[in-house]
Design an enzyme around this catalytic site. Sequence first.
Site, PDB file in Angstrom:
ATOM      1  N   PRO A   2       6.700   7.791   7.832  1.00 17.70           N
ATOM      2  CA  PRO A   2       5.543   7.011   8.224  1.00 17.70           C
ATOM      3  C   PRO A   2       4.342   7.244   7.326  1.00 17.70           C
ATOM      4  CG  PRO A   2       6.185   8.655   9.886  1.00 17.70           C
ATOM      5  CD  PRO A   2       6.795   9.025   8.609  1.00 17.70           C
ATOM      6  N   GLU A   3       3.748   6.183   6.863  1.00 16.82           N
ATOM      7  CA  GLU A   3       2.448   6.255   6.226  1.00 16.82           C
ATOM      8  C   GLU A   3       1.435   5.754   7.258  1.00 16.82           C
ATOM      9  OE1 GLU A   3       1.966   5.136   2.198  1.00 16.82           O
ATOM     10  OE2 GLU A   3       4.094   5.258   1.761  1.00 16.82           O
TER      11      GLU A   3
END
Length: 270
Positions: A2-3
């Site tokens: 996840p960014e």
Amino acid sequence: MPELPEVETSRRGIAPHIVNATVTRVIVRNRQLRWPVSKSVDRNLLGASITAVDRRAKYLLIRTGDGAAILHLGMSGSVYIVDRDTPAGVHDHVDIQFDTGKALRFRDPRRFGSLHWSKSPLDHKLLKSLGPEPLGEDFGGSYLWERARGRRVSIKQFIMNAQVVVGVGNIYASEALYLAGINPRRAAGRVSLQRYERLSNSIKDVLAKAIKAGGTTLRDFYGGDGEAGYFQQQLEVYGRENQPCRFCNSPITAIVQGQRSTYYCKQCQT
DNA sequence: CGCTGACCCTGACGGC
DNA sequence: TGCCGTCAGGGTCAGC
């Protein structure tokens, strides 16, 4: 995995299900995450009512009246809303059960994620010296240019440094530099103010668009409501080695910087 | 202070 | 089919 857009997508997915709900039980099946999960997390959550789910950088802040659980998804973490009695898989390390019959489930195969408790999360060691939010008012070209004075590190590693600006991960760093026409190998201190203006706009644009698309699903990312993101369809360079640049048709180049892969167009990015 | 590289961990995938 | 090497969206930390 996840960014920032994926964390934000997760936040929006879970918040409606847990805000105002009361924690009836906390199950931590494996405390060995990035750091050991303290029992103070369980203790403080139990019996509390969730007042808000906020995000700072890539941290989710699950707030109660007394403080917050600070959850980081690491590389492979994800959160889901499940029915309380849904059987847990091997990598489902934490369940926070609610009086609604639902539970917030944290899954993280690689266990690079983390979970802490803090009375004042923004002052927590992990959060207190973070740079500004890229979508906030205090982030822009002049800020980046100022911070880059005398810095010899590559521009790509510079914008991925959370002390400089948070939330720009490996995918979106390559994407933003492509959109701004800047070679990722260029030294941060040798990028003009004008180009920093363009870069800060690219960062804002790419992150905002990715949030709108529900994040990027490369392998296994799903938002809190179980929907896959579809921003991967809009990626210009990431993961496109040897494929034609959508602007000039020359092949996309892959290199390694700081042990992370970088993708760019040698023709368009100088 | 700035920068580099090792490291934490599991799973998926490609080549043979 | 199975084994092996490589790679993966995160971040901290030690050492120079």
